[in-house]
Design an enzyme around this catalytic site. Structure first.
Site, PDB file in Angstrom:
ATOM      1  N   GLY A   1      39.470  38.416  46.319  1.00 45.37           N
ATOM      2  CA  GLY A   1      38.799  39.619  46.811  1.00 45.37           C
ATOM      3  C   GLY A   1      39.533  40.328  47.939  1.00 45.37           C
TER       4      GLY A   1
ATOM      5  N   LYS B   1      44.467  46.820  36.510  1.00 47.45           N
ATOM      6  CA  LYS B   1      44.189  45.434  36.119  1.00 47.45           C
ATOM      7  C   LYS B   1      44.370  44.482  37.291  1.00 47.45           C
ATOM      8  CE  LYS B   1      45.405  46.345  31.290  1.00 47.45           C
ATOM      9  NZ  LYS B   1      46.039  47.685  31.399  1.00 47.45           N
TER      10      LYS B   1
END
Ligand code: 5BU
Length: 263
Positions: free
Chosen positions: A97, A92
């Site tokens: 990024g 998760k």
């Protein structure tokens, strides 16, 4: 065989990893991904040795394990690959990024052994590129499952959020598919309508026993989940807490496979 049972999911599919999964599932006649939530290496090894033949994929939480070492983990992963299982680390990820790319490395080096990982899209679409860059840093490829829904009660992933996740993920080649809520077939049907036939939907929150789990986990019936559009049922305690794990794995395999044939 795989093309015949999977129908439009096979023909419309845009991912080699998804094809691999569908072939394994067809060969083993099982749509079960085992959530291997045990906290010792011995417990994990025993579980996979017993249930491996009845599984289509293996889901891990690498940071749950008390006696984790890189060597023991490598051995465990090679056992999973020998049983023809994709390894799905349910990490998760949720950061920007660049940090997500770096988190694929680190102590656990998830990029080197995972075929699939989960991610929230809360930080924006670059997380998918970050995770893909993580795999490509070690010359591997993998797929991201975006959380479009969750199984736990009171979660904040409402239908507008789900729509946004689907619209980003639907046409992204780095996105393997979506996590849907296995405990609510109606929500799942809606999700499948939004996603269309080309991406996977995998679903936690399924159990053959009646009633919900602890701490807000909700359960639904595996057959209903598959009929509503799930391509893989993620089962944890229904198998690893059972008195007879092999029998339980076989029961989930049968329920999921028969539901796919019916679908
Ligand atoms: P269970 O024992 O079948 O309830 O285990 C469910 C597993 O699926 C567990 O590893 C969770 O981390 C995972 N899970 C979930 O239960 N619900 C979700 O929405 C997501 C993951 Br995403």
């Amino acid at each position: 065989m795989a093309a015949k049972v999977w129908g439009e999911r096979w023909t419309e599919c845009d991912s080699d990893i998804a094809r691999r999964f569908m072939e394994t599932a067809a060969r083993k006649q099982s749509l079960v991904c085992l959530a291997a939530d045990r906290n010792t290496m011995a417990g994990l090894n025993k579980l996979i040795e017993q249930t491996g033949p009845y599984l289509a994929a293996l889901k891990t939480h690498v940071d749950l394990i008390d006696d984790w070492t890189p060597e023991a983990w490598a051995e465990f992963c090679s056992k999973a690959h020998q049983t023809d299982l994709l390894i799905f680390e349910d990490r998760k990820f949720a950061d920007i990024g660049k940090i997500s790319q770096n988190q694929m490395a680190g102590v656990y080096d998830i990029r080197s052994w995972s075929d699939l990982v989960t991610a929230h899209l809360i930080s924006g679409p670059d997380i998918v590129d970050g995770l893909q860059a993580g795999w490509s840093d070690v010359g591997r490829t993998g797929g991201v499952l975006l959380l479009a829904q969750m199984s736990s009660r009171g979660n904040l992933l409402d239908s507008k959020y789900t729509d946004n996740v689907v619209s980003v993920g639907k046409n992204h080649p780095g996105v393997f598919g979506f996590i849907g809520n296995g405990s609510r077939p109606n929500e799942l049907k809606e999700l499948r309508n939004k996603v269309g036939p080309s991406k996977m939907i995998w679903t936690p929150g399924v159990n053959l026993a009646i009633g919900d789990g602890g701490m807000g986990q909700r359960y639904g019936d595996p057959k209903e989940a598959v009929l509503a559009g799930s391509d893989c049922i993620i089962v944890g305690s229904g198998i690893h807490r059972s008195d007879d794990c092999v029998k339980a794995a076989m029961a989930y395999a049968k329920a999921s496979w028969n539901a796919l044939l019916e679908r």
